[in-house]
Design a protein around this motif. Sequence first.
Motif, PDB file in Angstrom:
ATOM      1  N   ARG A 270      45.387  -8.361 -78.174  1.00 59.59           N
ATOM      2  CA  ARG A 270      45.959  -7.030 -78.094  1.00 59.59           C
ATOM      3  C   ARG A 270      45.143  -6.248 -77.075  1.00 59.59           C
ATOM      4  O   ARG A 270      43.997  -6.603 -76.781  1.00 59.59           O
ATOM      5  CB  ARG A 270      45.919  -6.334 -79.453  1.00 59.59           C
ATOM      6  CG  ARG A 270      46.872  -6.944 -80.478  1.00 59.59           C
ATOM      7  CD  ARG A 270      46.905  -6.077 -81.741  1.00 59.59           C
ATOM      8  NE  ARG A 270      47.455  -4.759 -81.456  1.00 59.59           N
ATOM      9  CZ  ARG A 270      47.339  -3.702 -82.273  1.00 59.59           C
ATOM     10  NH1 ARG A 270      46.638  -3.823 -83.413  1.00 59.59           N
ATOM     11  NH2 ARG A 270      47.861  -2.533 -81.965  1.00 59.59           N
TER      12      ARG A 270
ATOM     13  N   CYS B 117      43.741  -2.571 -75.083  1.00 59.03           N
ATOM     14  CA  CYS B 117      43.432  -1.144 -75.084  1.00 59.03           C
ATOM     15  C   CYS B 117      42.872  -0.793 -73.717  1.00 59.03           C
ATOM     16  O   CYS B 117      42.591  -1.673 -72.901  1.00 59.03           O
ATOM     17  CB  CYS B 117      42.446  -0.784 -76.193  1.00 59.03           C
ATOM     18  SG  CYS B 117      40.826  -1.584 -76.037  1.00 59.03           S
TER      19      CYS B 117
ATOM     20  N   ARG C 111      42.949   4.538 -75.392  1.00 60.73           N
ATOM     21  CA  ARG C 111      44.292   4.331 -75.908  1.00 60.73           C
ATOM     22  C   ARG C 111      44.478   2.858 -76.306  1.00 60.73           C
ATOM     23  O   ARG C 111      43.931   1.960 -75.656  1.00 60.73           O
ATOM     24  CB  ARG C 111      45.355   4.685 -74.860  1.00 60.73           C
ATOM     25  CG  ARG C 111      45.397   6.153 -74.469  1.00 60.73           C
ATOM     26  CD  ARG C 111      45.869   7.051 -75.599  1.00 60.73           C
ATOM     27  NE  ARG C 111      46.017   8.428 -75.155  1.00 60.73           N
ATOM     28  CZ  ARG C 111      45.029   9.324 -75.122  1.00 60.73           C
ATOM     29  NH1 ARG C 111      43.802   8.968 -75.504  1.00 60.73           N
ATOM     30  NH2 ARG C 111      45.249  10.548 -74.712  1.00 60.73           N
ATOM     31  N   ILE C 112      45.252   2.656 -77.349  1.00 65.26           N
ATOM     32  CA  ILE C 112      45.628   1.303 -77.792  1.00 65.26           C
ATOM     33  C   ILE C 112      47.076   1.073 -77.386  1.00 65.26           C
ATOM     34  O   ILE C 112      47.946   1.916 -77.636  1.00 65.26           O
ATOM     35  CB  ILE C 112      45.494   1.173 -79.326  1.00 65.26           C
ATOM     36  CG1 ILE C 112      44.033   1.374 -79.749  1.00 65.26           C
ATOM     37  CG2 ILE C 112      46.020  -0.186 -79.795  1.00 65.26           C
ATOM     38  CD1 ILE C 112      43.848   1.482 -81.253  1.00 65.26           C
TER      39      ILE C 112
ATOM     40  N   LYS D 257      50.417  -0.413 -78.058  1.00 69.30           N
ATOM     41  CA  LYS D 257      51.144  -1.021 -79.172  1.00 69.30           C
ATOM     42  C   LYS D 257      52.267  -1.904 -78.652  1.00 69.30           C
ATOM     43  O   LYS D 257      52.737  -1.752 -77.519  1.00 69.30           O
ATOM     44  CB  LYS D 257      51.684   0.054 -80.112  1.00 69.30           C
ATOM     45  CG  LYS D 257      52.604   1.074 -79.476  1.00 69.30           C
ATOM     46  CD  LYS D 257      52.990   2.143 -80.495  1.00 69.30           C
ATOM     47  CE  LYS D 257      53.856   3.220 -79.858  1.00 69.30           C
ATOM     48  NZ  LYS D 257      54.219   4.279 -80.835  1.00 69.30           N
TER      49      LYS D 257
ATOM     50  N   THR E 179      48.285   9.913 -82.870  1.00 67.67           N
ATOM     51  CA  THR E 179      47.561   8.648 -82.832  1.00 67.67           C
ATOM     52  C   THR E 179      47.030   8.378 -81.419  1.00 67.67           C
ATOM     53  O   THR E 179      47.367   9.092 -80.457  1.00 67.67           O
ATOM     54  CB  THR E 179      48.456   7.467 -83.241  1.00 67.67           C
ATOM     55  OG1 THR E 179      49.380   7.183 -82.172  1.00 67.67           O
ATOM     56  CG2 THR E 179      49.227   7.781 -84.510  1.00 67.67           C
TER      57      THR E 179
ATOM     58  N   GLU F 247      47.709   5.577 -79.959  1.00 71.74           N
ATOM     59  CA  GLU F 247      48.559   4.490 -79.481  1.00 71.74           C
ATOM     60  C   GLU F 247      49.538   4.956 -78.410  1.00 71.74           C
ATOM     61  O   GLU F 247      49.977   6.100 -78.391  1.00 71.74           O
ATOM     62  CB  GLU F 247      49.336   3.877 -80.643  1.00 71.74           C
ATOM     63  CG  GLU F 247      48.468   3.144 -81.656  1.00 71.74           C
ATOM     64  CD  GLU F 247      49.293   2.457 -82.717  1.00 71.74           C
ATOM     65  OE1 GLU F 247      48.852   1.406 -83.211  1.00 71.74           O
ATOM     66  OE2 GLU F 247      50.382   2.965 -83.060  1.00 71.74           O
ATOM     67  N   THR F 248      49.865   4.053 -77.521  1.00 67.86           N
ATOM     68  CA  THR F 248      50.900   4.268 -76.523  1.00 67.86           C
ATOM     69  C   THR F 248      51.557   2.922 -76.250  1.00 67.86           C
ATOM     70  O   THR F 248      50.979   1.867 -76.569  1.00 67.86           O
ATOM     71  CB  THR F 248      50.320   4.860 -75.223  1.00 67.86           C
ATOM     72  OG1 THR F 248      51.391   5.165 -74.321  1.00 67.86           O
ATOM     73  CG2 THR F 248      49.366   3.879 -74.544  1.00 67.86           C
ATOM     74  N   THR F 249      52.735   2.919 -75.694  1.00 72.70           N
ATOM     75  CA  THR F 249      53.370   1.650 -75.338  1.00 72.70           C
ATOM     76  C   THR F 249      52.984   1.266 -73.907  1.00 72.70           C
ATOM     77  O   THR F 249      52.552   2.113 -73.111  1.00 72.70           O
ATOM     78  CB  THR F 249      54.904   1.747 -75.412  1.00 72.70           C
ATOM     79  OG1 THR F 249      55.354   2.725 -74.455  1.00 72.70           O
ATOM     80  CG2 THR F 249      55.347   2.168 -76.810  1.00 72.70           C
TER      81      THR F 249
ATOM     82  N   GLU G  93      39.267  -5.703 -83.164  1.00 77.07           N
ATOM     83  CA  GLU G  93      39.970  -5.283 -84.382  1.00 77.07           C
ATOM     84  C   GLU G  93      39.157  -5.445 -85.664  1.00 77.07           C
ATOM     85  O   GLU G  93      39.660  -5.218 -86.758  1.00 77.07           O
ATOM     86  CB  GLU G  93      41.286  -6.053 -84.499  1.00 77.07           C
ATOM     87  CG  GLU G  93      42.194  -5.842 -83.283  1.00 77.07           C
ATOM     88  CD  GLU G  93      43.594  -6.381 -83.483  1.00 77.07           C
ATOM     89  OE1 GLU G  93      44.358  -5.739 -84.228  1.00 77.07           O
ATOM     90  OE2 GLU G  93      43.905  -7.456 -82.915  1.00 77.07           O
TER      91      GLU G  93
END
Length: 345
Positions: free
Chosen positions: A149, A151, A164-165, A167, A182, A184-186, A210
């Motif tokens: 994943r 970031c 930023r993570i 997603k 949050t 998170e961003t795409t 994680e």
Amino acid sequence: MNRWFSVAYHYVNLIRENEEGERFEFYGTHPNIDHVSLGASDVKEVEPEVEGEAYIAFCLDFCKRHGIDLFIPRLHMESIAQNIKRFEEVGTKVMVCGDMELLQNMMNKEKFYRSLEGKGVVEIPDYRVVRTAEQFAQAYRELTEAGERVCFKPTEAEGGMGFRIVKDKAGDPLEELYGYVTLETTYEEAYRTLSSVESFQDLMVMELLEGEEYSIDCLADAAGNLLTAVPRRKSEGRVYHLEYSEELLALSRRIAENCRIPYAFNVQVKYNKGIPKLLEINPRMSGGLYITCLSGVNFPYLAVKSAFGETFPMPHPQFGIKASYVEQAVRLDPVRGEAGAHGLK
């Protein structure tokens, strides 16, 4: 102390309430005279919004006017470290890392990661540094194809700024509007934003770690010899655990031996697939150090003793402590009849 975080309020009181009864007088500066970091200071002044030589000139004048014995900087540490001799000429010691190459590396994640790679000191996350949207796209593709994943964060940023993570897919916009903000961003949102400019400041795209996150508060002497370290694990909400971990203590010793960071510093690591990997190292007292001091080690006071070249018995922290914190009301106006201690400044 110059333009510190609000937690400097705790550090001033920890130094003031030292177990040896040593007396101090505290001076603080900040652009906002009502900033809570100044709440425990005996003398506080407004700091000008200037940089470079103008800021150094302000600090030198302040130290000279007030006869400051020890300057503990947070803002503009690099510029201040470059001018240590000028402060010493006016009789002021500076509690800062004097190794300019090391200090500049720690201020830039890419440089610092490169300086540690292949040395067997600490595991480094898989990362790419990008400056264009196309480089971002390639880095994202390579990391996801490796099963990670993703970031990202600016290479030069303090704390969680810019983190930023990415997603996997977009959520329901209405639900997100009504939910919590949050980090998170795409991928599509990030790529679209980054594509709006030809190039941007260095961005580090990396594997998302994680597992458990630890902030290891370290104390060293003026030569960078490690005296003690306490791993602090962040749990749910505001709960922290001061834990004994030989793996993390050994990691701290390797970092200390390799980098020789003096006084108080902080190592942040996070586990991924059972391996602790480096996030960053802060060459200063950490934001959560006052929690770590529940171990029975007065890190700020002992760091001050180290800065003055004083020796003391090796600290032995207590582990297995669960802790949290609450808001505290602080008076910002002088309390009537209150007199400052007249000791070291």
